[in-house]
Every structure is written in C-alpha cells, then in structure tokens.
Design a protein around this motif. Structure first.
Motif, mmCIF file in Angstrom:
data_model
loop_
_atom_site.group_PDB
_atom_site.id
_atom_site.type_symbol
_atom_site.label_atom_id
_atom_site.label_comp_id
_atom_site.label_asym_id
_atom_site.label_seq_id
_atom_site.Cartn_x
_atom_site.Cartn_y
_atom_site.Cartn_z
ATOM 1 N N THR A 127 0.350 -3.277 -3.203
ATOM 2 C CA THR A 127 1.614 -3.601 -3.863
ATOM 3 C C THR A 127 2.099 -4.958 -3.363
ATOM 4 O O THR A 127 2.180 -5.183 -2.154
ATOM 5 C CB THR A 127 2.687 -2.541 -3.556
ATOM 6 O OG1 THR A 127 2.221 -1.252 -3.952
ATOM 7 C CG2 THR A 127 3.988 -2.859 -4.278
ATOM 8 N N CYS A 165 8.383 -5.242 -7.509
ATOM 9 C CA CYS A 165 7.087 -4.801 -7.001
ATOM 10 C C CYS A 165 6.041 -4.938 -8.100
ATOM 11 O O CYS A 165 6.175 -4.327 -9.171
ATOM 12 C CB CYS A 165 7.159 -3.344 -6.543
ATOM 13 S SG CYS A 165 8.268 -3.040 -5.152
ATOM 14 N N ILE A 221 4.503 2.836 -5.323
ATOM 15 C CA ILE A 221 5.635 2.037 -4.841
ATOM 16 C C ILE A 221 6.513 2.868 -3.919
ATOM 17 O O ILE A 221 6.954 2.390 -2.855
ATOM 18 C CB ILE A 221 6.441 1.481 -6.022
ATOM 19 C CG1 ILE A 221 5.615 0.437 -6.783
ATOM 20 C CG2 ILE A 221 7.760 0.869 -5.546
ATOM 21 C CD1 ILE A 221 6.260 -0.047 -8.058
#
Length: 334
Positions: free
Chosen positions: A217, A243, A253
């Motif tokens: 990420t 993100c 996430i």
C-alpha cells in the motif's frame, strides 16, 4: 470451460491449496474453490488434487478448471444503483457503505449482485460463480466507493488480468481515502507487509511475514486534524490519507494502517483499542464519528482500460456525507 493457472511463490510454502487459490483467484469464494477442488477441477503439477488441505510448495503449477457458470441463483431485486458509467462491457458503480457485494450467509438479499441482476439481466459475466456474477473485485460491506463490474465473460477476463497485473503493464489505479487515528510518519510512504488470515479470529486478517501473501500500500497524508487534549493543548488526533493499492488483499488498507499504528476511524475490527480517543474528543467530533455508517474508508478513484477498446477510463467519487461530517467537525477544532 477455461483455465486459471498460478505458480506458487516462496511465501506460499506449506499453504493449504484452498487458501492459496482463495488469495490467487480473489473473484472466487473459498467455498466455491473447495467445491471445485473436491470435484477434481484442480491439478498441481499436472496431477489432480481433490483435498483442499493439500500443502503446496514453491514452484508448484496450480491449474484451476472453471466450468461454464450455472445460472445465477440470487433473485433480481429492484434496488437503486448509483451508476457512474456503463457501456456494453462494464458498469461502474458508486457503492454505498452498508451494501454487501454478493450474497452469502446472513445476506442472501439486498446485495449489489441482486441489484445488478435486475439492472443487467442475463448480460452479466458468470466467471465469478453462481453467487458472484460479474464481480471482478469487491469492497467490504462498510466501505463505500467505486467498483467496476463485468457484463460479459471477455470483459471479465480482461479486467481480471488488469487487476492481477497490478497496473505494471497498464494503467490500473485504485486509490482510497481514509480517515485514520493520528498522523502517519513519514507523511508519505509505502507499507510492504504480507497479509494472511488472522491466526485465531476468522473474521480478521493480519500482517504475517512468514505465511502471508505480498501486500503493498502506498499512502500520502492529505490533511491533519488537531483538537485540544485534557490540558487544553492542541494535539494531532486524526488525518485524511490517500492510499493507492499495488495489491488487493482482503482488508488490506485496514490491516496496513492498523499495522503502522494509525487504524481507520470507525473500524470495528482493527480500531477497537481507540474508543478512548473517541471519548476524549469534543462533542461535535465525537458525535460525527459515532454516526459513521462504517469504517471511514472510501474508494475515491478508479482508473482502468476499457476491456474491449483499451481506452483509458478514469473515475472519481466524492467522500460520503458521514465522512464529510467528521472532517467538518475535526476541522472546526483544528
């Protein structure tokens, strides 16, 4: 019938066959994968394997035969959809928080699939299996934002190839915005931490370097919000972060932000230790957070190549009202 072929990597050593395929073929439920294995539709290095518990090793070539899809069992339901874009191949939906993507135990009706069956009828792709027609990727029930759905099998295969490729050869873009507790340091960074199902809680996932699948990420901090602490001094309490997903693991996430100490606000699984932060906030901010419809996470940007023409399509979605209310309340305190 078509085939999906995968090669096991070092991090897959000793992993169960059904778990490996559940991660590798994210469009399929684990229950469907187990059924296909038991039905003799999976081979490892050319040998048919009928046990979902079979342990795989690095370098194993895993082939999954996909039978022609059965007619979708969910019933069409006339549920309003926020359609951002639609053509003969795809439909892009702005999903609200609270809507389940596909039918499953406890959620057999009222799902996105039920709504899509009513809207698209027989044009939906069946690659996702009986209960997930057209679904190329998904959002958690309480995550809002942009999703693309395939309307035919060719589009499904080409879209899935884009997601599997992670945008390396194309222009796939998946960017979310999240309100998180505190503010990440550094303000711009990459979280490269493998993810696997939690060892004891089947509803959760966790960073697991030894047994997890790669998960990456990229985040950047957009805005920081402060509020007075018990001594009256301003302190950073939250941040809005963007993100960008390089991989697409379940809860990625949510797991990654919690892993670096900044879980998504309102997350019932990964921010459970932050209830005292809510209680310490001024009334307006506290009320706004408690009124969230789910975790404060929104799929804000989606970029794909149209599967038939190759044209690049880019979509954006504004934050939902409940997240905007939290931002307004935090901004008033900053």
């Amino acid at each position: 019938m078509h085939h999906l072929t995968f090669t096991a990597q070092d991090q897959d050593r000793g992993n169960r066959l059904d778990r490996f395929l559940a991660d590798a073929a994210a469009e399929l439920s684990r229950a469907r994968i187990q059924a296909l294995i038991k039905d003799g539709q999976v081979t490892v290095n050319g040998a048919a394997i009928t046990s979902p518990k079979h342990r795989i090793q690095p370098g194993d070539a895993v082939d999954l035969k996909m039978p022609e899809p059965e007619p979708a069992q969910p019933e069409p339901e006339d549920i309003p959809l926020d359609i951002v874009y639609e053509d003969d191949d795809i439909i892009v939906i702005d999903k609200p928080a609270g809507m389940v993507v596909h039918p499953a135990a406890g959620n057999w009706t009222g799902t996105l699939v039920n709504a899509l069956l009513a809207h698209c009828g027989d044009s939906l792709s069946g690659i996702g299996g009986v209960r997930r027609p057209g679904i190329v990727h998904r959002l958690d029930k309480d995550t809002s934002g942009l999703m693309v759905v395939a309307k035919n099998d060719r589009a499904h295969r080409r879209l899935k190839a884009q997601f599997t490729d992670r945008g390396r050869a194309g222009k796939l873009l998946r960017e979310y915005q999240a309100l998180v507790w505190g503010a990440p340091l550094p303000a711009l960074g990459t979280i490269d931490a493998p993810i696997a199902r939690h060892a004891t809680n089947r509803f959760k996932y966790a960073v697991a370097p030894a047994r997890g699948r790669d998960a990456i990420t990229h985040y950047r901090t957009l805005t920081k919000y402060s509020a007075p602490d018990v001594e009256g001094e301003d302190k950073t309490v939250a941040a809005l972060v963007a993100c960008r997903l390089e991989t697409g693991r379940t809860h990625q996430i949510r797991v990654h932000m919690a892993h670096i100490g900044h879980p998504v606000i309102g997350d019932p699984l990964y921010a459970t230790g932050f209830s005292n932060r809510v209680a310490a906030l001024p009334e307006n901010a506290r009320s706004a957070i408690l009124s969230l419809h789910g975790q404060a996470l929104h799929a804000a940007k989606l970029g794909i190549e149209q599967p038939a023409t190759g044209a690049y399509l880019s979509f954006t979605s504004d934050l939902p009202q409940d997240m905007r209310d939290v931002i307004a309340a935090l901004s008033a305190e900053s």
